[in-house]
Scaffold this motif. Structure first.
Motif, PDB file in Angstrom:
ATOM      1  N   ASP A  42       0.814  -0.722   0.107  1.00  0.00           N
ATOM      2  CA  ASP A  42       0.755  -0.362  -0.091  1.00  0.00           C
ATOM      3  C   ASP A  42       0.705   1.461   0.087  1.00  0.00           C
ATOM      4  O   ASP A  42       0.776   2.831  -0.181  1.00  0.00           O
ATOM      5  CB  ASP A  42      -1.566  -0.355   1.488  1.00  0.00           C
ATOM      6  CG  ASP A  42       0.019   0.203   2.687  1.00  0.00           C
ATOM      7  OD1 ASP A  42       0.997  -0.090   2.464  1.00  0.00           O
ATOM      8  OD2 ASP A  42      -0.833   0.254   3.669  1.00  0.00           O
ATOM      9  N   ILE A  43       2.228   0.761  -0.245  1.00  0.00           N
ATOM     10  CA  ILE A  43       3.598   2.528   0.147  1.00  0.00           C
ATOM     11  C   ILE A  43       3.139   3.000  -1.601  1.00  0.00           C
ATOM     12  O   ILE A  43       2.957   2.317  -2.458  1.00  0.00           O
ATOM     13  CB  ILE A  43       4.725   1.930   0.188  1.00  0.00           C
ATOM     14  CG1 ILE A  43       5.069   0.698   1.571  1.00  0.00           C
ATOM     15  CG2 ILE A  43       5.591   2.196  -0.065  1.00  0.00           C
ATOM     16  CD1 ILE A  43       4.412   1.670   2.515  1.00  0.00           C
ATOM     17  N   GLU A 294       9.085   1.524   8.124  1.00  0.00           N
ATOM     18  CA  GLU A 294       7.147   0.909   7.912  1.00  0.00           C
ATOM     19  C   GLU A 294       7.047   0.036   8.165  1.00  0.00           C
ATOM     20  O   GLU A 294       6.596  -1.215   8.916  1.00  0.00           O
ATOM     21  CB  GLU A 294       6.620   2.344   7.050  1.00  0.00           C
ATOM     22  CG  GLU A 294       5.160   1.617   6.936  1.00  0.00           C
ATOM     23  CD  GLU A 294       4.327   1.634   7.831  1.00  0.00           C
ATOM     24  OE1 GLU A 294       3.236   1.861   8.219  1.00  0.00           O
ATOM     25  OE2 GLU A 294       4.731   2.622   8.437  1.00  0.00           O
ATOM     26  N   TYR A 295       7.747  -0.978   7.658  1.00  0.00           N
ATOM     27  CA  TYR A 295       7.502  -2.238   7.653  1.00  0.00           C
ATOM     28  C   TYR A 295       7.901  -3.320   8.848  1.00  0.00           C
ATOM     29  O   TYR A 295       7.301  -3.982   9.178  1.00  0.00           O
ATOM     30  CB  TYR A 295       8.431  -2.958   6.538  1.00  0.00           C
ATOM     31  CG  TYR A 295       7.257  -3.168   4.372  1.00  0.00           C
ATOM     32  CD1 TYR A 295       5.892  -3.293   5.122  1.00  0.00           C
ATOM     33  CD2 TYR A 295       7.428  -2.473   3.951  1.00  0.00           C
ATOM     34  CE1 TYR A 295       5.836  -3.649   3.394  1.00  0.00           C
ATOM     35  CE2 TYR A 295       6.805  -2.457   2.554  1.00  0.00           C
ATOM     36  CZ  TYR A 295       5.737  -2.810   2.391  1.00  0.00           C
ATOM     37  OH  TYR A 295       5.168  -2.334   1.563  1.00  0.00           O
ATOM     38  N   ASP A 297       8.126  -1.842  11.391  1.00  0.00           N
ATOM     39  CA  ASP A 297       7.478  -1.432  12.731  1.00  0.00           C
ATOM     40  C   ASP A 297       5.813  -2.809  11.962  1.00  0.00           C
ATOM     41  O   ASP A 297       5.279  -3.077  13.411  1.00  0.00           O
ATOM     42  CB  ASP A 297       7.017  -0.187  12.442  1.00  0.00           C
ATOM     43  CG  ASP A 297       5.931   0.254  13.829  1.00  0.00           C
ATOM     44  OD1 ASP A 297       6.551  -0.472  14.913  1.00  0.00           O
ATOM     45  OD2 ASP A 297       5.349   1.639  13.601  1.00  0.00           O
ATOM     46  N   ARG A 298       5.486  -3.063  10.904  1.00  0.00           N
ATOM     47  CA  ARG A 298       4.501  -3.220  10.697  1.00  0.00           C
ATOM     48  C   ARG A 298       4.832  -5.276  10.723  1.00  0.00           C
ATOM     49  O   ARG A 298       4.247  -5.832  11.783  1.00  0.00           O
ATOM     50  CB  ARG A 298       4.100  -3.175   9.141  1.00  0.00           C
ATOM     51  CG  ARG A 298       3.011  -2.167   8.866  1.00  0.00           C
ATOM     52  CD  ARG A 298       2.954  -2.168   6.941  1.00  0.00           C
ATOM     53  NE  ARG A 298       2.485  -0.930   7.377  1.00  0.00           N
ATOM     54  CZ  ARG A 298       1.734  -0.667   6.167  1.00  0.00           C
ATOM     55  NH1 ARG A 298       1.799  -1.564   4.879  1.00  0.00           N
ATOM     56  NH2 ARG A 298       1.545   0.264   5.669  1.00  0.00           N
ATOM     57  N   TYR A 373       2.031  -8.024   5.553  1.00  0.00           N
ATOM     58  CA  TYR A 373       1.570  -7.149   6.633  1.00  0.00           C
ATOM     59  C   TYR A 373       2.274  -5.852   5.853  1.00  0.00           C
ATOM     60  O   TYR A 373       2.837  -5.196   5.579  1.00  0.00           O
ATOM     61  CB  TYR A 373       2.668  -7.669   7.642  1.00  0.00           C
ATOM     62  CG  TYR A 373       4.226  -7.738   7.195  1.00  0.00           C
ATOM     63  CD1 TYR A 373       5.240  -6.737   7.454  1.00  0.00           C
ATOM     64  CD2 TYR A 373       4.714  -9.265   7.768  1.00  0.00           C
ATOM     65  CE1 TYR A 373       6.652  -7.169   7.385  1.00  0.00           C
ATOM     66  CE2 TYR A 373       6.085  -8.555   7.520  1.00  0.00           C
ATOM     67  CZ  TYR A 373       7.025  -8.383   7.321  1.00  0.00           C
ATOM     68  OH  TYR A 373       8.051  -8.406   7.515  1.00  0.00           O
ATOM     69  N   LEU A 375      -0.751  -4.072   5.688  1.00  0.00           N
ATOM     70  CA  LEU A 375      -1.556  -3.409   6.174  1.00  0.00           C
ATOM     71  C   LEU A 375      -1.248  -2.270   7.076  1.00  0.00           C
ATOM     72  O   LEU A 375       0.121  -2.418   7.211  1.00  0.00           O
ATOM     73  CB  LEU A 375      -2.248  -3.995   5.715  1.00  0.00           C
ATOM     74  CG  LEU A 375      -3.536  -4.915   5.690  1.00  0.00           C
ATOM     75  CD1 LEU A 375      -4.809  -5.965   5.842  1.00  0.00           C
ATOM     76  CD2 LEU A 375      -3.972  -4.299   3.959  1.00  0.00           C
ATOM     77  N   LYS A 376      -1.808  -0.639   7.265  1.00  0.00           N
ATOM     78  CA  LYS A 376      -1.612  -0.266   7.996  1.00  0.00           C
ATOM     79  C   LYS A 376      -1.537  -1.111   9.282  1.00  0.00           C
ATOM     80  O   LYS A 376      -2.319  -1.868   9.920  1.00  0.00           O
ATOM     81  CB  LYS A 376      -1.998   0.949   7.730  1.00  0.00           C
ATOM     82  CG  LYS A 376      -1.879   1.749   7.500  1.00  0.00           C
ATOM     83  CD  LYS A 376      -2.897   3.269   7.165  1.00  0.00           C
ATOM     84  CE  LYS A 376      -2.246   4.005   6.386  1.00  0.00           C
ATOM     85  NZ  LYS A 376      -2.343   3.484   4.485  1.00  0.00           N
ATOM     86  N   LYS A 377      -0.661  -0.132  10.264  1.00  0.00           N
ATOM     87  CA  LYS A 377      -0.677  -0.872  11.852  1.00  0.00           C
ATOM     88  C   LYS A 377      -2.215  -1.421  12.764  1.00  0.00           C
ATOM     89  O   LYS A 377      -2.345  -2.379  12.877  1.00  0.00           O
ATOM     90  CB  LYS A 377      -0.241  -0.468  13.384  1.00  0.00           C
ATOM     91  CG  LYS A 377       1.888  -0.223  12.784  1.00  0.00           C
ATOM     92  CD  LYS A 377       2.500   0.296  14.169  1.00  0.00           C
ATOM     93  CE  LYS A 377       1.986   0.691  15.353  1.00  0.00           C
ATOM     94  NZ  LYS A 377       3.393   1.274  16.042  1.00  0.00           N
ATOM     95  N   GLU A 378      -3.069  -1.010  12.485  1.00  0.00           N
ATOM     96  CA  GLU A 378      -4.310  -0.434  13.054  1.00  0.00           C
ATOM     97  C   GLU A 378      -4.732  -1.735  11.900  1.00  0.00           C
ATOM     98  O   GLU A 378      -5.970  -2.476  13.443  1.00  0.00           O
ATOM     99  CB  GLU A 378      -5.003   0.921  13.018  1.00  0.00           C
ATOM    100  CG  GLU A 378      -5.315   0.955  11.982  1.00  0.00           C
ATOM    101  CD  GLU A 378      -3.651   2.225  11.610  1.00  0.00           C
ATOM    102  OE1 GLU A 378      -4.165   3.384  10.183  1.00  0.00           O
ATOM    103  OE2 GLU A 378      -3.100   1.786  12.014  1.00  0.00           O
ATOM    104  N   ASN A 379      -5.272  -1.671  11.287  1.00  0.00           N
ATOM    105  CA  ASN A 379      -5.447  -2.645  10.586  1.00  0.00           C
ATOM    106  C   ASN A 379      -4.918  -4.174  10.743  1.00  0.00           C
ATOM    107  O   ASN A 379      -5.859  -5.417  10.148  1.00  0.00           O
ATOM    108  CB  ASN A 379      -5.739  -2.613   8.615  1.00  0.00           C
ATOM    109  CG  ASN A 379      -6.614  -1.349   8.717  1.00  0.00           C
ATOM    110  OD1 ASN A 379      -7.171  -1.217   9.139  1.00  0.00           O
ATOM    111  ND2 ASN A 379      -6.017  -0.209   7.410  1.00  0.00           N
TER     112      ASN A 379
END
Length: 397
Positions: A42-43, A294-295, A297-298, A373, A375-379
């Motif tokens: 999704d980047i 970002e990745y 962290d995910r 992974y 998707l954004k963290k919250e998802n």
């Protein structure tokens, strides 16, 4: 009635895409589906790539060279040199995606009935490519208990026969996220040189490496000039899956000359996609730095949340953006279908890729899934909550 070919019948469905109709029906019923099944980042695609197409003034959309434009190949070569992979434009053939690169590679180094050894689980389409090419995959099991590390090299030795033409690895791995160490590549280098076979490395996730680890390319200091072939792609690196541009890289002139004949047979790679891919090479390092943060962290979020579910076993990825999880269920195929057909939590569900399709050995991976992974963290957090609830309910059926 005319008969379908035997290889067409043997051609496997994609474990990643075969559940799409069920997901589409769920969406039509008003269910929100979290897509953990496919490696579609999704980047945002780099602006320089998109602008190169938008601002182009081409008036005739003509063929390009079968091996890809010389200017683009020169720039790809420079990219590799900066990665300590010393190749020139003459060592590169541009292809329509990494998939075509692998098909051309297999066509160039194998004949019908030949064998290639692949550590499994592996990218599901390797199964399809082997059937398409009329060759046989000889699998060697890597285990979730060992984080899917390279199996003992002695096990490879046992599998090599006069029909063996290559060992194929994906580094970092899809679906496991495993990153091969320098020592592991050295062991593979020694065995392919000893038996005079090829080492094919699918390196499309080269940029996605975590925890200060270093990616080890097969063409970077292992003395494999005659044996190594890299398969590569812009799809994941620049979040350009729709561009369908990849390449074959090898210092073996016979490989390149032969692969070019396959490239000539399909005429040329797409023009606009090459323009976008060439421009993407100007992407600043800051783009990748941000993506890696970002990745990572995910990844950490996903692993942390999955570890909270009793009975789940997880292999921690060192690269790419996938992980394989073993779930406390009887059958991941049935479970994945049930998630889309019969289950929802607050009008939400998840879509996963059953891992059996990433093995060629029957009976393996039946209770494992691959999770992307992307998707954004919250998802991701919400997806694992849904997964936990679903496992509990599924096991009471």
């Amino acid at each position: 009635m005319p008969k379908i070919s035997k290889k067409g019948i043997k051609m496997p469905e994609s474990p990643i895409r075969k559940l799409v109709p069920y997901a589409e029906k769920a969406i039509k019923r008003g269910i929100e589906v979290f897509h953990l099944n496919i490696g579609q980042p999704d980047i945002k695609t780099p602006d320089c790539a998109l602008e190169a197409v938008k601002n182009n003034t081409i008036e005739v959309l003509s063929y390009t060279h079968s091996e890809g434009s010389e200017e683009y190949r020169e720039k790809i070569a420079n990219y590799y040199v900066n990665k300590n992979i010393n190749v020139t434009a003459e060592d590169i053939i541009v292809t329509t995606g990494g998939s075509e690169a692998l098909l051309f590679t297999l066509g160039s180094v194998t004949d019908f009935g030949d064998e290639i050894i692949i550590p499994e689980p592996f990218y599901a389409n390797y199964n399809g490519f082997s059937i398409f090419s009329g060759i046989k995959i000889i699998p060697i099991i890597s285990k979730i208990e060992n984080n899917f590390e390279l199996p003992p090299i002695e096990e490879f030795e046992k599998l090599i026969t006069p029909k063996t033409k290559a060992i194929l690895i994906c580094n970092p791995g899809n679906p496991t996220g495993y990153l091969y160490s320098k020592q592991e590549i050295e062991k593979l280098a020694a065995i392919v040189k000893k038996h005079d076979i090829f080492l094919i490395a699918d390196e499309v996730y080269r940029e996605f490496v975590y925890d200060n680890a270093q990616h080890q390319s097969v063409l970077s200091g292992f003395g494999l000039e005659n044996n190594a072939i890299i398969v590569d792609s812009v799809s994941k690196r620049y979040s350009m899956c729709g561009a369908r541009i990849g390449c074959i890289v090898s210092k073996n002139k016979e490989v390149i000359t032969t692969a070019l004949k396959f490239a000539q047979a399909r005429l040329s790679p797409p023009t606009f996609a090459q323009i976008a891919s060439e421009a993407a090479l100007e992407t600043p390092q800051s783009y990748f730095d941000e993506v890696i943060v970002e990745y990572k962290d995910r990844r950490d979020t996903l692993i942390n949340e999955l570890s909270k579910i009793e009975g789940v076993k997880i292999a921690k990825p060192k690269g790419a953006f996938y992980c394989v999880a073993e779930l406390p269920i009887d059958n991941a195929d049935s479970f994945a279908k049930w998630l889309l057909e019969d289950f929802s939590s607050n009008n939400q569900t998840v879509m996963v890729a059953p891992a059996a399709g990433f093995y060629s050995t029957d009976g393996y991976g039946t209770n494992q899934v691959r999770i992307a992974y992307v998707l954004k963290k919250e998802n991701l957090i919400r997806s694992v909550e849904i997964l936990k609830e679903a496992i509990q309910k599924y096991n009471t059926l």
